[in-house]
Write an enzyme that holds these catalytic residues in place. Structure first.
Site, short mmCIF file in Angstrom:
data_model
loop_
_atom_site.label_atom_id
_atom_site.label_comp_id
_atom_site.label_asym_id
_atom_site.label_seq_id
_atom_site.Cartn_x
_atom_site.Cartn_y
_atom_site.Cartn_z
N CYS A 281 -29.53 0.92 73.93
CA CYS A 281 -30.53 0.90 72.85
C CYS A 281 -30.29 2.09 71.92
O CYS A 281 -30.09 3.21 72.38
CB CYS A 281 -31.93 0.95 73.45
SG CYS A 281 -33.22 0.85 72.21
N CYS B 119 -35.86 7.31 73.06
CA CYS B 119 -37.08 7.53 73.87
C CYS B 119 -36.72 8.36 75.11
O CYS B 119 -35.87 7.94 75.92
CB CYS B 119 -37.70 6.20 74.26
SG CYS B 119 -37.93 5.11 72.83
N CYS C 8 -36.56 6.86 78.77
CA CYS C 8 -36.02 5.51 79.00
C CYS C 8 -34.58 5.49 79.52
O CYS C 8 -33.69 6.14 78.97
CB CYS C 8 -36.12 4.69 77.71
SG CYS C 8 -35.70 2.96 77.98
N CYS D 206 -43.19 -11.89 81.11
CA CYS D 206 -42.95 -10.93 80.01
C CYS D 206 -41.46 -10.64 79.92
O CYS D 206 -40.84 -10.23 80.91
CB CYS D 206 -43.66 -9.62 80.28
SG CYS D 206 -45.41 -9.78 80.57
N CYS E 191 -45.04 -13.39 77.07
CA CYS E 191 -45.16 -12.09 76.42
C CYS E 191 -43.74 -11.62 76.15
O CYS E 191 -42.86 -11.84 76.99
CB CYS E 191 -45.87 -11.10 77.33
SG CYS E 191 -45.92 -9.42 76.68
N CYS F 117 -50.61 -6.42 73.22
CA CYS F 117 -50.52 -5.66 74.47
C CYS F 117 -50.01 -4.28 74.06
O CYS F 117 -48.87 -4.16 73.61
CB CYS F 117 -49.56 -6.36 75.43
SG CYS F 117 -49.22 -5.39 76.93
N ARG G 50 -53.96 -2.61 82.36
CA ARG G 50 -52.90 -2.88 83.34
C ARG G 50 -52.41 -1.61 84.03
O ARG G 50 -51.97 -0.66 83.37
CB ARG G 50 -51.72 -3.59 82.68
CG ARG G 50 -50.60 -3.87 83.69
CD ARG G 50 -49.50 -4.74 83.13
NE ARG G 50 -50.02 -6.03 82.76
CZ ARG G 50 -49.51 -6.80 81.81
NH1 ARG G 50 -48.46 -6.38 81.14
NH2 ARG G 50 -50.04 -7.96 81.52
N1 SAM Z 1 -37.37 -1.68 73.37
C1 SAM Z 1 -38.68 -2.11 73.21
C2 SAM Z 1 -39.59 -1.00 72.77
O1 SAM Z 1 -39.48 0.11 73.22
O2 SAM Z 1 -40.47 -1.27 71.95
C3 SAM Z 1 -39.28 -2.81 74.39
C4 SAM Z 1 -38.99 -2.36 75.80
S1 SAM Z 1 -39.59 -0.76 76.25
C5 SAM Z 1 -38.75 -0.45 77.72
C6 SAM Z 1 -41.31 -1.02 76.63
C7 SAM Z 1 -42.13 0.13 77.14
O3 SAM Z 1 -41.84 0.40 78.49
C8 SAM Z 1 -42.01 1.46 76.46
O4 SAM Z 1 -42.69 1.54 75.25
C9 SAM Z 1 -42.64 2.39 77.50
O5 SAM Z 1 -44.02 2.51 77.28
C10 SAM Z 1 -42.36 1.67 78.82
N2 SAM Z 1 -41.37 2.44 79.61
C11 SAM Z 1 -40.04 2.46 79.41
N3 SAM Z 1 -39.45 3.30 80.28
C12 SAM Z 1 -40.43 3.82 81.06
C13 SAM Z 1 -40.45 4.76 82.13
N4 SAM Z 1 -39.35 5.37 82.56
N5 SAM Z 1 -41.64 5.05 82.70
C14 SAM Z 1 -42.77 4.46 82.27
N6 SAM Z 1 -42.80 3.58 81.25
C15 SAM Z 1 -41.66 3.26 80.64
FE1 SF4 Z 2 -35.00 1.40 73.49
FE2 SF4 Z 2 -36.04 2.18 75.79
FE3 SF4 Z 2 -37.02 3.14 73.53
FE4 SF4 Z 2 -37.43 0.52 74.16
S1 SF4 Z 2 -38.20 2.30 75.26
S2 SF4 Z 2 -36.82 1.39 72.17
S3 SF4 Z 2 -35.51 0.10 75.24
S4 SF4 Z 2 -34.94 3.48 74.30
#
Ligand code: SAM
Ligand code: SF4
Ligand code: DTB
Length: 342
Positions: free
Chosen positions: A53, A57, A60, A97, A128, A188, A260
């Site tokens: 990606c 973040c 992530c 989802c 979802c 959501c 949730r």
């Molecule tokens: N890429 C898309 C986005 O970020 O909008 C969708 C998938 S992203 C993985 C969805 C959500 O998962 C993130 O916004 C975050 O809140 C949650 N998430 C991702 N990694 C996480 C982690 N290590 N611990 C807790 N929540 C996590």
């Molecule tokens: Fe990409 Fe992970 Fe951020 Fe979603 S949460 S935008 S998958 S880096």
């Protein structure tokens, strides 16, 4: 008491400061006015496009900027998605989802996701997706495809946000959520706790959600899953009682929303989860995997539900049924029989 959309930060911080018993009692009392306290909605999650990606973040596993050893995967073929959705339905999930590691979907990718949504809806499950940022047109296309929910989290407070993500602004997130809301798709949206934010940040994130003109129908509260290779890996564990308090405050601020108990449950004891349900959580991710990390095994969740006298929610809630009549065929929003836990 009418549902409010004008919470001040002081109001919310005052809730956080209440004695634990008073706070949880208030949350549970309000919960009972709007929901069956022994019903939990269950959704199963599937990563349809994993890794690489472009966003940064800090939590992530899927960011190309984080060296987590995750293997990059292409968009999952439709038949594989169907196999996974059927297995989830078999185990009792009522919502499926699908998550993609994109900054935003291209229109070509959206066509493929729309095929997935149609196939899952045809099985009688709610759908979802979480695909990153969306334009208004893209949200409209997802609405026309019959999508039930779009997940897009605020993640944290506007003030703390820049410590975690720099490639997408807070306003970008709010814009996507508005596009989803305006298209008539259920929202959501929630966040992550334990990223080093303060209680004030937790209150400010909930304030953003609770002061939206319409509350998100679903509010996921994630406990940070600390993943090796991410900047947040070394973070200290958040006090679990503070996590439960945050659930209780979310319940009080958004009494008609599903709250949730989301990522992080593998690190929670049964007793901690029981307290989260008591504080007003009434939805979980159910299935052995989240996106790239583990979730409690379904048998373990079933056993806990049995010990607590909780039931998996079988039918779709009335308010959402009403919202769906504008775009969903009647048979897709009816009861989902035979899915109660054994
Ligand atoms: N890429 C898309 C986005 O970020 O909008 C969708 C998938 S992203 C993985 C969805 C959500 O998962 C993130 O916004 C975050 O809140 C949650 N998430 C991702 N990694 C996480 C982690 N290590 N611990 C807790 N929540 C996590
Ligand atoms: Fe990409 Fe992970 Fe951020 Fe979603 S949460 S935008 S998958 S880096
Ligand atoms: C949400 O709030 N949590 C889910 C879902 N929405 C997409 C994702 C949790 C991901 C946890 C880390 C992982 O499995 O990669």
């Amino acid at each position: 008491m009418a549902t409010r959309h004008d919470w001040s930060l002081d109001d919310i911080q005052a809730l956080f400061h209440k004695p634990f018993n008073d706070l949880v009692f208030d949350a549970q009392s309000l919960h009972r006015q709007h929901f069956d306290p022994n019903q939990v909605q269950v959704s199963t999650l599937l990563s349809i496009k994993t890794g690489a990606c472009p966003e940064d973040c800090g939590y992530c596993s899927q960011s190309a900027k984080n060296d987590t050893g995750l293997e990059r995967e292409r968009l999952m073929p439709l038949d594989e998605v169907i196999t996974n959705a059927l297995a989830a339905k078999e185990k009792g999930a009522t919502r499926f989802c699908m998550g993609a590691a994109w900054r935003n979907p291209t229109d070509k990718n959206l066509d493929k996701v729309i095929d997935m949504i149609s196939a899952v809806r045809d099985m009688g499950m709610e759908t979802c997706v979480t695909l990153g940022m969306l334009s208004g047109d893209q949200a409209g296309r997802l609405r026309d495809a019959g999508l039930d929910y779009y997940n897009h989290n605020l993640d944290t407070s506007p003030e703390f946000y820049g410590n975690v993500i720099t490639t997408r602004t807070y306003q970008d997130r709010l814009d996507t959520i508005s596009h989803v809301r305006d298209a008539g798709i259920n929202v959501c949206s929630g966040g992550i706790l334990g990223m080093g934010e303060s209680r004030k940040d937790r209150a400010a994130m909930l304030q953003e959600l609770a002061n939206m003109p319409k509350h998100p129908e679903s509010v996921p509260i994630n406990m940070l899953v600390r993943i090796e290779g991410t900047p947040l890996f070394g973070n200290e564990d958040l006090d679990h009682l503070e996590f439960i308090r945050t659930i209780a405050v979310a319940r009080i601020l958004m009494p008609e929303s599903y709250v949730r108990l989301s990522a992080g449950r593998t690190d929670m004891t049964d007793e901690m989860q029981a307290l989260c349900y008591f504080a007003g959580a009434n939805s979980i991710f159910y299935g052995d995997q989240l996106l790239t990390t583990d979730n409690p095994e379904t048998d373990k969740d079933r056993q806990l539900f049995e010990r607590l006298g909780l039931n998996m929610e079988e039918k779709i809630e009335t308010e959402i049924k009403a919202a769906k009549t504008c775009h969903a065929p009647a048979e897709a929003v009816g009861e989902n029989p035979g899915l109660s836990p054994s």
